[in-house]
Design a protein around this motif. Structure first.
Motif, PDB file in Angstrom:
ATOM      1  N   ALA A 224       0.839  -1.203   0.000  1.00 27.62           N
ATOM      2  CA  ALA A 224       0.000   0.000   0.000  1.00 27.62           C
ATOM      3  C   ALA A 224       0.873   1.251   0.000  1.00 27.62           C
ATOM      4  CB  ALA A 224      -0.930  -0.011   1.216  1.00 27.62           C
ATOM      5  N   VAL A 225       1.900   1.268   0.814  1.00 27.32           N
ATOM      6  CA  VAL A 225       2.810   2.414   0.867  1.00 27.32           C
ATOM      7  C   VAL A 225       3.505   2.599  -0.481  1.00 27.32           C
ATOM      8  CG1 VAL A 225       4.957   3.270   1.914  1.00 27.32           C
ATOM      9  CG2 VAL A 225       3.146   2.320   3.357  1.00 27.32           C
ATOM     10  N   LEU A 226       3.917   1.494  -1.092  1.00 24.23           N
ATOM     11  CA  LEU A 226       4.580   1.586  -2.393  1.00 24.23           C
ATOM     12  C   LEU A 226       3.645   2.130  -3.466  1.00 24.23           C
ATOM     13  CD1 LEU A 226       6.716  -1.682  -2.362  1.00 24.23           C
ATOM     14  CD2 LEU A 226       7.537   0.675  -2.242  1.00 24.23           C
ATOM     15  N   TYR A 227       2.366   1.737  -3.451  1.00 23.41           N
ATOM     16  CA  TYR A 227       1.430   2.269  -4.440  1.00 23.41           C
ATOM     17  C   TYR A 227       1.220   3.775  -4.257  1.00 23.41           C
ATOM     18  CZ  TYR A 227       0.022  -1.708  -7.194  1.00 23.41           C
ATOM     19  OH  TYR A 227       0.018  -2.726  -8.089  1.00 23.41           O
ATOM     20  N   VAL A 228       1.189   4.240  -3.022  1.00 20.33           N
ATOM     21  CA  VAL A 228       1.082   5.680  -2.788  1.00 20.33           C
ATOM     22  C   VAL A 228       2.343   6.370  -3.307  1.00 20.33           C
ATOM     23  CG1 VAL A 228       1.010   7.470  -1.005  1.00 20.33           C
ATOM     24  CG2 VAL A 228      -0.533   5.505  -0.865  1.00 20.33           C
ATOM     25  N   ALA A 229       3.505   5.763  -3.077  1.00 17.53           N
ATOM     26  CA  ALA A 229       4.760   6.345  -3.576  1.00 17.53           C
ATOM     27  C   ALA A 229       4.752   6.421  -5.098  1.00 17.53           C
ATOM     28  CB  ALA A 229       5.951   5.514  -3.088  1.00 17.53           C
ATOM     29  N   VAL A 230       4.275   5.375  -5.745  1.00 20.03           N
ATOM     30  CA  VAL A 230       4.191   5.385  -7.212  1.00 20.03           C
ATOM     31  C   VAL A 230       3.277   6.507  -7.673  1.00 20.03           C
ATOM     32  CG1 VAL A 230       3.285   4.115  -9.208  1.00 20.03           C
ATOM     33  CG2 VAL A 230       4.783   2.974  -7.594  1.00 20.03           C
ATOM     34  N   GLN A 231       2.141   6.665  -7.019  1.00 19.66           N
ATOM     35  CA  GLN A 231       1.199   7.712  -7.402  1.00 19.66           C
ATOM     36  C   GLN A 231       1.819   9.094  -7.222  1.00 19.66           C
ATOM     37  OE1 GLN A 231      -1.725   7.214  -8.838  1.00 19.66           O
ATOM     38  NE2 GLN A 231      -2.198   9.390  -8.991  1.00 19.66           N
ATOM     39  N   LEU A 232       2.529   9.297  -6.114  1.00 22.24           N
ATOM     40  CA  LEU A 232       3.146  10.598  -5.870  1.00 22.24           C
ATOM     41  C   LEU A 232       4.244  10.890  -6.889  1.00 22.24           C
ATOM     42  CD1 LEU A 232       3.342  10.590  -1.981  1.00 22.24           C
ATOM     43  CD2 LEU A 232       1.772  11.892  -3.433  1.00 22.24           C
ATOM     44  N   VAL A 233       5.028   9.896  -7.227  1.00 23.81           N
ATOM     45  CA  VAL A 233       6.082  10.080  -8.227  1.00 23.81           C
ATOM     46  C   VAL A 233       5.465  10.387  -9.584  1.00 23.81           C
ATOM     47  CG1 VAL A 233       7.881   8.877  -9.532  1.00 23.81           C
ATOM     48  CG2 VAL A 233       7.849   8.746  -7.043  1.00 23.81           C
ATOM     49  N   GLN A 234       4.428   9.644  -9.949  1.00 24.52           N
ATOM     50  CA  GLN A 234       3.783   9.889 -11.238  1.00 24.52           C
ATOM     51  C   GLN A 234       3.117  11.252 -11.263  1.00 24.52           C
ATOM     52  OE1 GLN A 234       1.283   6.449 -11.777  1.00 24.52           O
ATOM     53  NE2 GLN A 234       2.927   5.296 -12.768  1.00 24.52           N
TER      54      GLN A 234
END
Length: 190
Positions: free
Chosen positions: A166-176
């Motif tokens: 879940a944390v990684l998906y939020v990180a991906v969204q923030l980077v994108q």
């Protein structure tokens, strides 16, 4: 009388030396704490930059981790064939939901998403909350809490695994989002 005054003067000198030593020790401790904080801050910034770069260059790795977690959840399907499990109907239904959610995750993040695009489209149509990384992260956080609240150690480990995803998906969204400045950035699989 001179002996008393000399001792008093000597004790005063000793007290001043102790106070000086304490002041120097306090200054040295403060300086060491500042240096340690600076080092830790620099290390954390460097680590955050490394993670950001990794996620930016390898967003597919998050989906691989998610797919593997889905496979683990799908293994709950085996529990449906354990007939004594019917004696506890709520736990039996829980096994079904775990397998079903594992199937959903595998259909979205696994190789089936490209091999069976119609099935993938159906899953996204009926489980539209999996269509963006924020709501997907919330779904994985739900699974993390659900798994982590069970009494077995492996469920607890699976719970923390999904919390990390879940944390990684939020990180991906923030980077994108940083890359495109668009709030409707595509999924990590894009």
């Amino acid at each position: 009388m001179h002996g008393f005054a000399d001792r008093r003067s000597q004790k005063g000198s000793e007290l001043m030396l102790v106070q000086l030593f304490l002041r120097l020790a306090q200054q040295a401790a403060q300086q060491a704490a500042r240096q340690a904080a600076s080092f830790v801050g620099g290390t954390l910034r460097s680590g955050a930059n490394d993670i950001r770069l990794y996620v930016r260059t390898n967003p597919w790795s998050v989906t691989v981790l998610s797919f593997l977690g889905g496979l683990v959840l799908m293994s709950s399907f085996i529990g449906l064939f354990w007939l004594p499990g019917i004696l506890n109907p709520l736990a039996y239904i829980l096994q079904f939901y775990q397998a079903f959610f594992g199937f959903l995750i595998c259909m979205i993040d696994g190789p089936a998403s490209t091999r069976f695009p119609m099935t993938n489209a159906k899953v996204l149509q009926h489980a539209s909350f999996l269509a963006n990384n924020y709501s997907r992260a919330l779904f994985y956080l739900f699974i993390a809490c659900w798994e982590g609240s069970q009494n077995r150690w492996w469920d607890w480990a699976i719970g923390w695994y999904f919390a990390a995803i879940a944390v990684l998906y939020v990180a991906v969204q923030l980077v994108q989002r940083d890359q495109s400045r668009d709030l409707s950035a595509p999924l990590a699989t894009s």
